[in-house]
Design an enzyme around this catalytic site. Sequence first.
Site, mmCIF file in Angstrom:
data_model
loop_
_atom_site.group_PDB
_atom_site.id
_atom_site.type_symbol
_atom_site.label_atom_id
_atom_site.label_comp_id
_atom_site.label_asym_id
_atom_site.label_seq_id
_atom_site.Cartn_x
_atom_site.Cartn_y
_atom_site.Cartn_z
ATOM 1 N N LEU A 54 -2.623 -9.477 -4.628
ATOM 2 C CA LEU A 54 -1.509 -9.524 -3.690
ATOM 3 C C LEU A 54 -1.127 -10.951 -3.314
ATOM 4 O O LEU A 54 -0.213 -11.156 -2.505
ATOM 5 C CB LEU A 54 -1.858 -8.731 -2.424
ATOM 6 C CG LEU A 54 -2.395 -7.306 -2.649
ATOM 7 C CD1 LEU A 54 -2.652 -6.619 -1.312
ATOM 8 C CD2 LEU A 54 -1.448 -6.483 -3.505
ATOM 9 N N TYR A 104 11.935 -17.856 -7.964
ATOM 10 C CA TYR A 104 10.881 -16.948 -7.510
ATOM 11 C C TYR A 104 10.772 -15.758 -8.446
ATOM 12 O O TYR A 104 9.672 -15.387 -8.883
ATOM 13 C CB TYR A 104 11.175 -16.482 -6.086
ATOM 14 C CG TYR A 104 10.255 -15.381 -5.595
ATOM 15 C CD1 TYR A 104 8.897 -15.612 -5.410
ATOM 16 C CD2 TYR A 104 10.763 -14.110 -5.304
ATOM 17 C CE1 TYR A 104 8.052 -14.599 -4.960
ATOM 18 C CE2 TYR A 104 9.921 -13.098 -4.862
ATOM 19 C CZ TYR A 104 8.577 -13.343 -4.691
ATOM 20 O OH TYR A 104 7.746 -12.340 -4.258
ATOM 21 N N LYS A 108 7.550 -14.475 -10.864
ATOM 22 C CA LYS A 108 6.963 -13.144 -10.780
ATOM 23 C C LYS A 108 7.044 -12.429 -12.133
ATOM 24 O O LYS A 108 6.097 -11.743 -12.550
ATOM 25 C CB LYS A 108 7.671 -12.321 -9.697
ATOM 26 C CG LYS A 108 7.219 -12.635 -8.284
ATOM 27 C CD LYS A 108 5.759 -12.193 -8.058
ATOM 28 C CE LYS A 108 5.355 -12.253 -6.612
ATOM 29 N NZ LYS A 108 3.940 -11.864 -6.397
ATOM 30 N N ASN A 133 12.075 -5.326 -0.219
ATOM 31 C CA ASN A 133 11.610 -5.878 1.053
ATOM 32 C C ASN A 133 10.634 -4.899 1.706
ATOM 33 O O ASN A 133 10.945 -3.718 1.873
ATOM 34 C CB ASN A 133 12.793 -6.120 1.994
ATOM 35 C CG ASN A 133 13.744 -7.170 1.473
ATOM 36 O OD1 ASN A 133 13.488 -8.357 1.556
ATOM 37 N ND2 ASN A 133 14.856 -6.716 0.894
ATOM 38 N N HIS A 280 2.757 18.235 48.161
ATOM 39 C CA HIS A 280 1.697 18.268 49.165
ATOM 40 C C HIS A 280 1.295 19.717 49.436
ATOM 41 O O HIS A 280 2.043 20.654 49.130
ATOM 42 C CB HIS A 280 2.156 17.587 50.443
ATOM 43 C CG HIS A 280 2.571 16.162 50.248
ATOM 44 N ND1 HIS A 280 1.737 15.215 49.704
ATOM 45 C CD2 HIS A 280 3.753 15.525 50.515
ATOM 46 C CE1 HIS A 280 2.361 14.054 49.650
ATOM 47 N NE2 HIS A 280 3.594 14.213 50.129
ATOM 48 N N PRO A 281 0.115 19.953 50.008
ATOM 49 C CA PRO A 281 -0.321 21.329 50.308
ATOM 50 C C PRO A 281 0.720 22.091 51.122
ATOM 51 O O PRO A 281 1.284 21.563 52.089
ATOM 52 C CB PRO A 281 -1.616 21.124 51.090
ATOM 53 C CG PRO A 281 -2.155 19.820 50.583
ATOM 54 C CD PRO A 281 -0.942 18.967 50.348
ATOM 55 N N GLY A 282 0.983 23.317 50.676
ATOM 56 C CA GLY A 282 1.926 24.173 51.381
ATOM 57 C C GLY A 282 3.379 23.965 51.017
ATOM 58 O O GLY A 282 4.246 24.746 51.433
#
Length: 369
Positions: A54, A104, A108, A133, A280-282
Amino acid sequence: MTRIVVTGADGFVAQNLIVRADENPAWNIVPITRASTGAALAEAVAGADVIFHLAGVNRPGNEAEFTLGNLDFTRQVIASIEAAGRAVPIVFSSSIQAEQGNPYGRSKKAAEDALLAFAERSGNPVHLFRLPNVFGKWARPNYNSAVATFCHNIARGLAVAVHDAAAPVRLVYVDDVVDAMLALAGGGSGQGPFHMVAPEYRVTVGELKDRIEALRDARAALATERVGAGFERALNATFLSYLPVEDFAYPLPVHDDPRGRFAEMLKTRDSGQFSFFTAHPGITRGGHYHHSKTEKFLVVRGQARFKFRHLVTGQHHALDTSGDQPQVVETIPGWTHDITNIGAEEMIVMLWANEVFDRERPDTYAAAV
């Protein structure tokens, strides 16, 4: 144990491949970088079961470095295999630029030709990937990847330069590249020397910029793009990998009243939204009905009583649930409903609605149970 040699081990694709390969306890990774000596390369190759070649040069100080880094180093790898006197499969990362006439691409193509000639005269397996890419986590921004540069800059509020918004871009995701390459770790393949990575995505530069900006903007809007599959999934993962650490979290607007708290967490394009509330409770929340909207409630802490009344028949139904025994409770169109905290502690409830709340058409109508 399979001994895997990776050249260019500190590069973008190689880093992703090494992390993935390390997840397999049957594989032993031997990294080779530019700092490695020729003797280290020869020793690694002598004991290799497969070589992922690589290493490469794509941003040289001068054109001669293309030949040195791409062709000459490939020849050095070939020579090390020949000196070892044994066949070692080579997986080589080439480029679609090999089809072009630029410096390039020529380097290659020359490296490909050297590998193919080696395979012809020795029978040594050679696998060539002409990659477009490649995008994904850990690519270097402001180098040779528009995706990396856009993600890095957009994540930081920096300017992004687009010279030709209509310019086409061919892309493959790094995870797909790694999958295709690691599939050859055993050295076997019935196809020819050239390999493709699928899927390949094609967008324009302008589309790419727009999509990344949409991913950024979605966080502030408490929304999400369709990031569960395909290109959007890969691009979202890539964008998030470029966030600075101080942006790993973001706040939610919380609405407080005497009953408790409520906060929206996430809105989707076509699969509703997620939120949570406390009581909240209730305290009783709800007391309304919907014609088409549906909801799923999950009590994660505390005890709750859900009550329902059919709007036409008047039928009543009630059920209790708690955070100790998680259970999803659904609201049903045509039934008015509410939820009461029947416990002694604050109740916390997760909520999913099948549609994003629309103030113009809320489909929510007050009606006591």
